[in-house]
Design a protein around this motif. Structure first.
Motif, PDB file in Angstrom:
ATOM      1  N   PRO A  87       0.797  -1.242   0.000  1.00  0.00           N
ATOM      2  CA  PRO A  87       0.000   0.000   0.000  1.00  0.00           C
ATOM      3  C   PRO A  87       0.828   1.290   0.000  1.00  0.00           C
ATOM      4  O   PRO A  87       0.345   2.312  -0.470  1.00  0.00           O
ATOM      5  N   THR A  88       2.066   1.251   0.498  1.00  0.00           N
ATOM      6  CA  THR A  88       2.844   2.502   0.452  1.00  0.00           C
ATOM      7  C   THR A  88       3.372   2.742  -0.962  1.00  0.00           C
ATOM      8  O   THR A  88       3.501   3.888  -1.380  1.00  0.00           O
ATOM      9  N   LEU A  89       3.648   1.677  -1.702  1.00  0.00           N
ATOM     10  CA  LEU A  89       4.017   1.855  -3.113  1.00  0.00           C
ATOM     11  C   LEU A  89       2.816   2.405  -3.883  1.00  0.00           C
ATOM     12  O   LEU A  89       2.947   3.297  -4.714  1.00  0.00           O
ATOM     13  N   MET A  90       1.653   1.899  -3.556  1.00  0.00           N
ATOM     14  CA  MET A  90       0.435   2.403  -4.217  1.00  0.00           C
ATOM     15  C   MET A  90       0.208   3.870  -3.860  1.00  0.00           C
ATOM     16  O   MET A  90      -0.174   4.687  -4.710  1.00  0.00           O
ATOM     17  N   ALA A  91       0.472   4.218  -2.604  1.00  0.00           N
ATOM     18  CA  ALA A  91       0.337   5.622  -2.191  1.00  0.00           C
ATOM     19  C   ALA A  91       1.331   6.484  -2.966  1.00  0.00           C
ATOM     20  O   ALA A  91       1.003   7.593  -3.403  1.00  0.00           O
ATOM     21  N   ALA A  92       2.536   5.963  -3.173  1.00  0.00           N
ATOM     22  CA  ALA A  92       3.538   6.715  -3.935  1.00  0.00           C
ATOM     23  C   ALA A  92       3.055   6.940  -5.370  1.00  0.00           C
ATOM     24  O   ALA A  92       3.153   8.046  -5.908  1.00  0.00           O
ATOM     25  N   ASP A  93       2.494   5.890  -5.983  1.00  0.00           N
ATOM     26  CA  ASP A  93       1.943   6.031  -7.347  1.00  0.00           C
ATOM     27  C   ASP A  93       1.003   7.233  -7.397  1.00  0.00           C
ATOM     28  O   ASP A  93       1.104   8.101  -8.263  1.00  0.00           O
ATOM     29  N   ILE A  94       0.093   7.241  -6.450  1.00  0.00           N
ATOM     30  CA  ILE A  94      -0.989   8.232  -6.453  1.00  0.00           C
ATOM     31  C   ILE A  94      -0.452   9.633  -6.121  1.00  0.00           C
ATOM     32  O   ILE A  94      -0.748  10.605  -6.809  1.00  0.00           O
ATOM     33  N   LEU A  95       0.382   9.722  -5.080  1.00  0.00           N
ATOM     34  CA  LEU A  95       0.787  11.040  -4.573  1.00  0.00           C
ATOM     35  C   LEU A  95       1.811  11.734  -5.475  1.00  0.00           C
ATOM     36  O   LEU A  95       1.871  12.955  -5.514  1.00  0.00           O
ATOM     37  N   LEU A  96       2.580  10.957  -6.222  1.00  0.00           N
ATOM     38  CA  LEU A  96       3.574  11.552  -7.133  1.00  0.00           C
ATOM     39  C   LEU A  96       2.935  12.498  -8.138  1.00  0.00           C
ATOM     40  O   LEU A  96       3.574  13.414  -8.640  1.00  0.00           O
ATOM     41  N   TYR A  97       1.666  12.226  -8.485  1.00  0.00           N
ATOM     42  CA  TYR A  97       1.012  13.013  -9.541  1.00  0.00           C
ATOM     43  C   TYR A  97       0.025  14.021  -8.975  1.00  0.00           C
ATOM     44  O   TYR A  97      -0.804  14.545  -9.704  1.00  0.00           O
ATOM     45  N   GLN A  98       0.108  14.301  -7.659  1.00  0.00           N
ATOM     46  CA  GLN A  98      -0.794  15.275  -7.012  1.00  0.00           C
ATOM     47  C   GLN A  98      -2.239  14.981  -7.416  1.00  0.00           C
ATOM     48  O   GLN A  98      -2.995  15.858  -7.859  1.00  0.00           O
ATOM     49  N   THR A  99      -2.595  13.706  -7.248  1.00  0.00           N
ATOM     50  CA  THR A  99      -3.868  13.178  -7.736  1.00  0.00           C
ATOM     51  C   THR A  99      -5.069  13.652  -6.922  1.00  0.00           C
ATOM     52  O   THR A  99      -5.009  13.679  -5.698  1.00  0.00           O
ATOM     53  N   ASP A 100      -6.148  14.003  -7.636  1.00  0.00           N
ATOM     54  CA  ASP A 100      -7.395  14.383  -6.966  1.00  0.00           C
ATOM     55  C   ASP A 100      -8.331  13.195  -6.807  1.00  0.00           C
ATOM     56  O   ASP A 100      -8.967  13.048  -5.777  1.00  0.00           O
ATOM     57  N   VAL A 101      -8.455  12.369  -7.841  1.00  0.00           N
ATOM     58  CA  VAL A 101      -9.371  11.229  -7.750  1.00  0.00           C
ATOM     59  C   VAL A 101      -8.716   9.939  -8.228  1.00  0.00           C
ATOM     60  O   VAL A 101      -7.886   9.940  -9.137  1.00  0.00           O
ATOM     61  N   VAL A 102      -9.136   8.834  -7.581  1.00  0.00           N
ATOM     62  CA  VAL A 102      -8.580   7.516  -7.905  1.00  0.00           C
ATOM     63  C   VAL A 102      -9.739   6.563  -8.199  1.00  0.00           C
ATOM     64  O   VAL A 102     -10.397   6.079  -7.282  1.00  0.00           O
ATOM     65  N   PRO A 103     -10.047   6.321  -9.470  1.00  0.00           N
ATOM     66  CA  PRO A 103     -11.105   5.359  -9.772  1.00  0.00           C
ATOM     67  C   PRO A 103     -10.604   3.929  -9.539  1.00  0.00           C
ATOM     68  O   PRO A 103      -9.639   3.508 -10.177  1.00  0.00           O
ATOM     69  N   VAL A 104     -11.239   3.239  -8.615  1.00  0.00           N
ATOM     70  CA  VAL A 104     -10.831   1.862  -8.286  1.00  0.00           C
ATOM     71  C   VAL A 104     -12.056   1.022  -7.937  1.00  0.00           C
ATOM     72  O   VAL A 104     -13.140   1.555  -7.709  1.00  0.00           O
ATOM     73  N   GLY A 105     -11.852  -0.266  -7.871  1.00  0.00           N
ATOM     74  CA  GLY A 105     -12.892  -1.170  -7.393  1.00  0.00           C
ATOM     75  C   GLY A 105     -12.974  -1.060  -5.871  1.00  0.00           C
ATOM     76  O   GLY A 105     -12.045  -0.572  -5.219  1.00  0.00           O
ATOM     77  N   ILE A 106     -14.062  -1.539  -5.337  1.00  0.00           N
ATOM     78  CA  ILE A 106     -14.316  -1.435  -3.898  1.00  0.00           C
ATOM     79  C   ILE A 106     -13.199  -2.097  -3.080  1.00  0.00           C
ATOM     80  O   ILE A 106     -12.870  -1.640  -1.982  1.00  0.00           O
ATOM     81  N   ASP A 107     -12.570  -3.131  -3.636  1.00  0.00           N
ATOM     82  CA  ASP A 107     -11.521  -3.855  -2.897  1.00  0.00           C
ATOM     83  C   ASP A 107     -10.283  -2.991  -2.655  1.00  0.00           C
ATOM     84  O   ASP A 107      -9.464  -3.318  -1.794  1.00  0.00           O
ATOM     85  N   GLN A 108     -10.144  -1.905  -3.405  1.00  0.00           N
ATOM     86  CA  GLN A 108      -8.963  -1.044  -3.242  1.00  0.00           C
ATOM     87  C   GLN A 108      -9.239   0.207  -2.416  1.00  0.00           C
ATOM     88  O   GLN A 108      -8.359   1.043  -2.220  1.00  0.00           O
ATOM     89  N   LYS A 109     -10.487   0.321  -1.938  1.00  0.00           N
ATOM     90  CA  LYS A 109     -10.876   1.534  -1.202  1.00  0.00           C
ATOM     91  C   LYS A 109     -10.018   1.729   0.042  1.00  0.00           C
ATOM     92  O   LYS A 109      -9.557   2.835   0.341  1.00  0.00           O
ATOM     93  N   GLN A 110      -9.770   0.640   0.743  1.00  0.00           N
ATOM     94  CA  GLN A 110      -8.994   0.725   1.985  1.00  0.00           C
ATOM     95  C   GLN A 110      -7.572   1.249   1.714  1.00  0.00           C
ATOM     96  O   GLN A 110      -7.034   2.037   2.492  1.00  0.00           O
ATOM     97  N   HIS A 111      -7.000   0.824   0.592  1.00  0.00           N
ATOM     98  CA  HIS A 111      -5.657   1.301   0.246  1.00  0.00           C
ATOM     99  C   HIS A 111      -5.661   2.798  -0.064  1.00  0.00           C
ATOM    100  O   HIS A 111      -4.721   3.513   0.277  1.00  0.00           O
ATOM    101  N   VAL A 112      -6.703   3.258  -0.747  1.00  0.00           N
ATOM    102  CA  VAL A 112      -6.765   4.693  -1.064  1.00  0.00           C
ATOM    103  C   VAL A 112      -6.977   5.495   0.222  1.00  0.00           C
ATOM    104  O   VAL A 112      -6.419   6.584   0.391  1.00  0.00           O
ATOM    105  N   GLU A 113      -7.744   4.935   1.146  1.00  0.00           N
ATOM    106  CA  GLU A 113      -7.933   5.634   2.421  1.00  0.00           C
ATOM    107  C   GLU A 113      -6.626   5.710   3.206  1.00  0.00           C
ATOM    108  O   GLU A 113      -6.317   6.743   3.804  1.00  0.00           O
ATOM    109  N   LEU A 114      -5.847   4.651   3.167  1.00  0.00           N
ATOM    110  CA  LEU A 114      -4.534   4.698   3.829  1.00  0.00           C
ATOM    111  C   LEU A 114      -3.659   5.761   3.159  1.00  0.00           C
ATOM    112  O   LEU A 114      -2.959   6.530   3.832  1.00  0.00           O
ATOM    113  N   CYS A 115      -3.739   5.825   1.835  1.00  0.00           N
ATOM    114  CA  CYS A 115      -2.971   6.824   1.089  1.00  0.00           C
ATOM    115  C   CYS A 115      -3.356   8.234   1.552  1.00  0.00           C
ATOM    116  O   CYS A 115      -2.489   9.086   1.761  1.00  0.00           O
TER     117      CYS A 115
END
Ligand code: TRP
Length: 332
Positions: free
Chosen positions: A131-159
Motif C-alpha cells: 500500500p505505500t508503493l500504491m500511495a507513492a503512485d498516487i501522490l507523485l502526480y498530485q492526484t485528486d481522484v482515484v477510480p478503483v474497485g471497492i476492494d482497493q478503497k482501503q488502500h486509497v484511504e490509507l494513502c
C-alpha cells in the motif's frame, strides 16, 4: 492538481485476464475521464512481483495490459499510459512514505491479510508495504481522484492518511486524493454463483467471461450461467442469476430493463442467454481485433511506453524533488 488541472490516477496489475466486470464497470468509462481530468493509467509491474512471477509471463502481460487499455478506447494522446518500473520515482517515494506509515496500519489491510493466507510460503516485506508503493503512485502526480474497485478503497484511504500526516509535518506536499468507486462494476456477478462478484481470479473459469474470450466460449459460458426455476425473463428480487444477465445485456446494448423484459416476453431462458452471449461477443469483437493488431506490433507498444514514461517522469520528478528538499536531502 497539476497545472490547474484536476488529476485522475489509476493503476492496473499486468494480468491479461480482465473480465467483462472490469470492462463494464471501469475500463469502458475510463475514456470519459480524460474530458474532465488529466488522466494517468499505470501498469503496475512492481506491485506484481509481491507474489512470484514467471519473467516471460510478466513481460508479455505488461505489453498485453497496455494494449488492452488502448483497445478498450483509451487514446494515448489524451491519457498518460505507462509502466511503473519505467519511472524510478515510484520506488523512491515509496521508501520515503514507508517512513511515514505505521506497522499497525499496514497490518490492518485486508488485502495483506488475504494474500498472506493465500501465499503463506512467501509473506515478503513487499507484500506488506504494497500500500505505500500504491500511495507513492498516487501522490507523485498530485492526484485528486482515484477510480478503483471497492476492494482497493482501503488502500486509497490509507494513502489519504499518509498524505495528511505528511502534510502536517511538511505543509503543501501532497494533494489528498478521493477514491471513486465504480458502482456498475460491482453489479456484474459470477455466472456460477450470482451472489458473488465476478472475479478475474475465480478458479472456475465458467463463472467468468474474459474480455479476450472468443465468441464460442462466451456463448457457451452464458448458456451455462446459473439461473432459477422460473421461466420468465424479468428483473426481480431473488432472481440473482437473471438479474445479472439482464444487467450485462443492458450494459452491452444500452437497452433498459423494461425494453429487455418486453423483448423477451414469452421467450425462455435459453433464447435470452443466447442473446446475451451474442450481444457480449459482438460488443467485444472490435476490442479483440484492436488488441490483436496492437500485440502484433511490439515496436509501436514500446513507443507508447516510452512516450508515457517521459510524460509521467516529468511530473514524478517534480514532486519527488520537492519532497526530497522538504525532508532535508542534500541536492547536488
Ligand atoms: N492495487 C491496485 C489493484 O490491485 C492496483 C494499483 C496500483 C492502483 N497502484 C495503484 C490502483 C494506484 C489505483 C491507483 O487493483
Amino acid at each position: 492538481m497539476l497545472n490547474e488541472q484536476l488529476v485522475s490516477y489509476s493503476g492496473v496489475q499486468p494480468s491479461g485476464n480482465l473480465t467483462i466486470g472490469n470492462y463494464l464497470g471501469a475500463i469502458k468509462n475510463f475514456s470519459l475521464y480524460s474530458e474532465k481530468y488529466k488522466t494517468f493509467y499505470c501498469v503496475v509491474d512492481e506491485h506484481a512481483i509481491t507474489v512470484r512471477q514467471i519473467p516471460a509471463d510478466l513481460r508479455r502481460r505488461t505489453y498485453e495490459t497496455l494494449a488492452l487499455y488502448v483497445a478498450c478506447g483509451l487514446d494515448p494522446e489524451k491519457n498518460t499510459l505507462y509502466v511503473q518500473s519505467h519511472v524510478h520515482e515510484h520506488a523512491e517515494l515509496a521508501w520515503i512514505l514507508n517512513c511515514f506509515t505505521g506497522f499497525g496500519e499496514l497490518s490492518r489491510m485486508t488485502q495483506f491479510k488475504d494474500k498472506s493466507t493465500k501465499h503463506a510460503d512467501n509473506i515478503n516485506a513487499g507484500l506488506f508495504t504494497y500500500p505505500t508503493l500504491m500511495a507513492a503512485d498516487i501522490l507523485l502526480y498530485q492526484t485528486d481522484v482515484v477510480p478503483v474497485g471497492i476492494d482497493q478503497k482501503q488502500h486509497v484511504e490509507l494513502c489519504r492518511d499518509i498524505a495528511e500526516r505528511f502534510n502536517q509535518v511538511y505543509p503543501g506536499s501532497f494533494t489528498v486524493p478521493e477514491p471513486i468507486i465504480s458502482k456498475s462494476g460491482m453489479k456484474i456477478m459470477s455466472l456460477a454463483d450470482p451472489t458473488k462478484k465476478m472475479s478475474k481470479s475465480d478458479e472456475n473459469t465458467n463463472a467468468v467471461v474474459y474480455i479476450l474470450d472468443d465468441k464460442d466460449t462466451i456463448i457457451r459460458k452464458f448458456k451455462r450461467a446459473v439461473t432459477d426455476s422460473d421461466t420468465c425473463v424479468r428483473f426481480a428480487e431473488g432472481k440473482d442469476g437473471i438479474n445479472n444477465l439482464i444487467t450485462i445485456y443492458s450494459c452491452f446494448t444500452g437497452k433498459t430493463i423494461e425494453d429487455i423484459e418486453r423483448e423477451f416476453d414469452g421467450k425462455g431462458y435459453g433464447d435470452f442467454k443466447l442473446a446475451v452471449g451474442e450481444a457480449c461477443a459482438d460488443a467485444l469483437a472490435p476490442v479483440q481485433t484492436k488488441f490483436k493488431e496492437l500485440t502484433a506490433d511490439k515496436t509501436y507498444l514500446e513507443s507508447l511506453m516510452k512516450k508515457g514514461a517521459e510524460e509521467a517522469s516529468y511530473y514524478a520528478r517534480r514532486t519527488l524533488g520537492k519532497i526530497q528538499k522538504k525532508l532535508g536531502f542534500v541536492k547536488i
